[in-house]
Design a protein around this motif. Structure first.
Motif, short mmCIF file in Angstrom:
data_model
loop_
_atom_site.label_atom_id
_atom_site.label_comp_id
_atom_site.label_asym_id
_atom_site.label_seq_id
_atom_site.Cartn_x
_atom_site.Cartn_y
_atom_site.Cartn_z
N UNK A 169 0.85 -1.22 -0.01
CA UNK A 169 -0.06 -0.10 0.32
C UNK A 169 0.77 1.12 0.05
N UNK A 170 2.25 1.31 0.01
CA UNK A 170 2.96 2.24 0.17
C UNK A 170 2.87 3.38 -1.01
N UNK A 171 2.32 2.91 -2.04
CA UNK A 171 2.26 4.12 -3.09
C UNK A 171 0.78 4.22 -3.54
N UNK A 172 0.06 3.55 -2.64
CA UNK A 172 -1.67 3.83 -3.16
C UNK A 172 -2.27 5.22 -2.27
N UNK A 173 -2.85 5.64 -2.95
CA UNK A 173 -3.98 6.86 -2.50
C UNK A 173 -4.80 6.38 -1.48
N UNK A 199 4.16 -1.49 7.41
CA UNK A 199 4.76 -0.43 8.59
C UNK A 199 3.61 0.37 9.41
N UNK A 200 2.43 0.54 8.55
CA UNK A 200 1.40 1.26 9.12
C UNK A 200 0.08 0.36 8.96
N UNK A 201 0.10 -0.59 9.96
CA UNK A 201 -0.96 -1.67 9.82
C UNK A 201 -2.36 -1.36 10.61
N UNK A 202 -2.59 -0.15 11.31
CA UNK A 202 -3.75 0.50 11.78
C UNK A 202 -4.97 -0.20 10.96
N UNK A 203 -5.13 -0.02 9.83
CA UNK A 203 -6.24 -0.22 8.91
C UNK A 203 -6.55 -1.59 9.03
N UNK A 392 15.65 20.71 -2.48
CA UNK A 392 15.49 19.35 -2.54
C UNK A 392 14.14 18.79 -2.49
N UNK A 393 13.88 17.84 -3.63
CA UNK A 393 12.61 17.45 -4.16
C UNK A 393 12.52 15.75 -3.87
N UNK A 394 11.51 15.33 -2.97
CA UNK A 394 11.46 14.12 -2.62
C UNK A 394 10.19 13.27 -2.98
N UNK A 395 10.14 12.54 -3.94
CA UNK A 395 8.95 11.71 -4.33
C UNK A 395 8.49 10.71 -3.48
N UNK A 396 7.52 10.66 -2.70
CA UNK A 396 7.04 9.98 -1.88
C UNK A 396 8.19 9.22 -0.81
N UNK A 397 8.83 10.05 -0.14
CA UNK A 397 10.04 9.88 0.53
C UNK A 397 10.06 8.83 1.51
N UNK A 398 8.74 8.45 1.97
CA UNK A 398 8.70 7.63 3.10
C UNK A 398 8.51 6.13 2.82
N UNK A 399 8.42 5.96 1.39
CA UNK A 399 8.10 4.71 0.51
C UNK A 399 9.18 3.56 1.55
N UNK A 400 8.45 2.43 1.79
CA UNK A 400 9.10 1.33 2.45
C UNK A 400 10.10 1.54 3.78
N UNK A 401 9.78 2.86 4.61
CA UNK A 401 10.38 3.33 5.66
C UNK A 401 9.52 2.95 6.80
N UNK A 402 9.92 2.38 7.98
CA UNK A 402 9.04 2.30 9.19
C UNK A 402 9.22 3.74 9.82
N UNK A 403 8.01 3.87 10.71
CA UNK A 403 7.99 5.23 11.35
C UNK A 403 9.10 5.94 11.80
#
Length: 455
Positions: A169-173, A199-203, A392-403
């Motif tokens: 789900x990392x790249x899903x809206x 990484x974000x399992x709340x749902x 500095x341009x970051x495209x979805x920078x949190x992809x694949x990262x834990x909190x």
């Protein structure tokens, strides 16, 4: 039924095992969450269950794996895939047919399903993942989030007994995540076995039967550390001058309707700006236009006062973190990757400082391909910082990262912003946007529908 006994695995050309003496039992129909920090071994475990490891990666694997009576260390990946289908974190790894429909059809036909079954399965998969409008579109022209939907649809159409989802789900809206959740709820109700790393399992809480917590390659008896959802905001930086000016820009990919038509937008120096919007709204395309990776059909883009510039011209002035870190990693080792940019620019760079600051010191001599997706994201980010860009341009920078790691990355960006650097990022994670952005621009089908300055 899945049984794993004493599973230990070490990637090629590395010294230490990623998984160590894993014992695991998963019953038919269970919904299992695999959690852990980036690099804990989550993806590696899923690859072992599917046979991708050791067949495609090589390395040293010991122990026993039984997946519904099959041994994935002996059978081919294609044989195991009909029983245990996997959706990768990076959708580009499993999309290779020309159009969306053809890509879903291919897997079904490759599995030997009759034509009548293929037709029904493909149509349902397109509906379930909201891909009907894109069914006959070129797959390579989809946004990353749309590609993620396609990868999920391809495995869903195969209807294996076991579904393996690796950070899918990392790249899903938000719409894509809701559609994915409906698929997961249906799979559980139908008795399928689902194993998902997230990484974000709340749902997922209402679906989970069992949690497997990994830490440093072993099953951890407690809960994985989760940082609070709310973090202190960073103070705003007052801007002066214009970093990027977009004037009357139009752009469209081949065979597609224009994404941008007469776009006008300014990014002021020293701003910390989030660009948000659904998959396919134009966020990545906008960034690539700014950097000169793509060329506008009409209009003009000005960056730091330059109008007719090339990517070479702005190297060192503007840094870009791709949504998929694999698109920008090419050196033989992590240390070489970080040192490459500064070396080309003739800039002194103490790689030791960066390796130490980002917890990558033990990987200095490792090939980036041997790292987890989150670790590769960190290496790509460090390699940009080492060139000291003003923008500095970051495209979805949190992809694949834990909190913990996305907080570290975004805190670094905020610290650079406090020094006067211009930071522009896109994200579907609204917690990140809320915590860091001082300005939020929302795109919808290539149009700016809102532009909000936050105090």
């Amino acid at each position: 039924m899945i049984k794993v006994r004493r599973l230990t695995y070490t990637y090629p050309y590395t010294e230490f095992p990623v998984l160590k003496d894993i014992d695991l039992d998963i019953n038919d129909g269970e919904f299992v969450l695999v959690e852990g920090r980036s690099g804990a071994g989550k993806s590696t475990l899923l690859y072992c269950l599917n046979g991708i490891i050791p067949h495609l990666y090589g390395g040293k694997l010991t122990g026993e794996i039984n997946v519904n009576g099959l041994d994935p260390t002996v059978l081919t990946v294609s044989r195991v895939a009909s029983t245990a289908g996997i959706v990768f974190q990076n959708p580009d790894l499993q999309i290779f047919m020309p159009t969306v429909r053809e890509d879903i059809v291919f897997g079904c036909k490759n599995a030997g399903l009759p034509e009548s079954t293929v037709s029904v399965r493909v149509h349902e998969a397109l509906i379930r993942m909201g891909l009907v409008p894109f069914a006959d579109k070129p797959a390579d022209e989809l946004s990353n989030g749309q590609k993620q939907r396609l990868a999920i649809a391809g495995v869903y159409a195969l209807a294996p007994d076991i579904f393996l989802f690796d950070e899918s789900t990392t790249d899903l809206d938000e719409k894509g995540k809701k559609e994915f959740l409906i698929i997961l709820e249906r799979l559980k109700s139908e008795g399928a076995t689902v194993i998902i790393s997230e990484h974000e399992p709340g749902y997922l809480e209402h679906l989970i039967d069992k949690k497997i917590s990994l830490k440093d390659g072993v099953i951890f008896p407690g809960e994985v550390e989760i940082l609070p959802a709310e973090m202190p905001r960073h103070p705003p930086v007052f801007s002066s001058g214009t970093a990027v000016r977009i004037k009357n820009v139009s752009f469209g990919y081949r065979r597609r309707q224009e994404i941008f038509t007469g776009l006008n937008l300014d990014f002021r120096k020293g701003e910390f700006t989030a660009v948000v919007g659904d998959n396919g709204s134009g966020k990545t395309t906008l960034f690539k236009l700014i950097l000169g990776i793509l060329r506008a059909g009409k209009g003009e883009i000005e960056l730091e006062g330059a109008v007719r510039y090339t990517l070479d011209d702005i190297c060192g002035k503007a840094g870009f973190l791709f949504q998929n870190p694999d698109e920008q990693l090419f050196a033989a080792t992590v240390e070489d990757e970080i040192a490459f940019g500064p070396r080309q620019l003739g800039v002194q760079c103490d790689t030791e400082v960066y390796l130490e600051a980002y917890g990558m010191i033990q990987y200095r001599g490792v090939h980036p391909s041997q790292l987890s997706c989150g670790e590769r994201q960190r290496v790509a980010f460090i390699s940009i910082l080492a060139m000291c860009p003003e923008i500095i341009i970051l495209d979805e920078p949190t992809t694949g990262l834990d909190r913990a790691n996305w907080v570290r990355l975004m805190d670094t960006a905020a610290a650079l912003n406090s020094q006067g650097k211009t930071v522009i990022f896109s994200s579907h994670n609204m917690n990140v946007v809320e915590m860091y952005a001082r300005r939020v621009i929302r795109l919808e089908a290539g149009r700016v529908v809102s532009d909000e300055i936050r105090a």
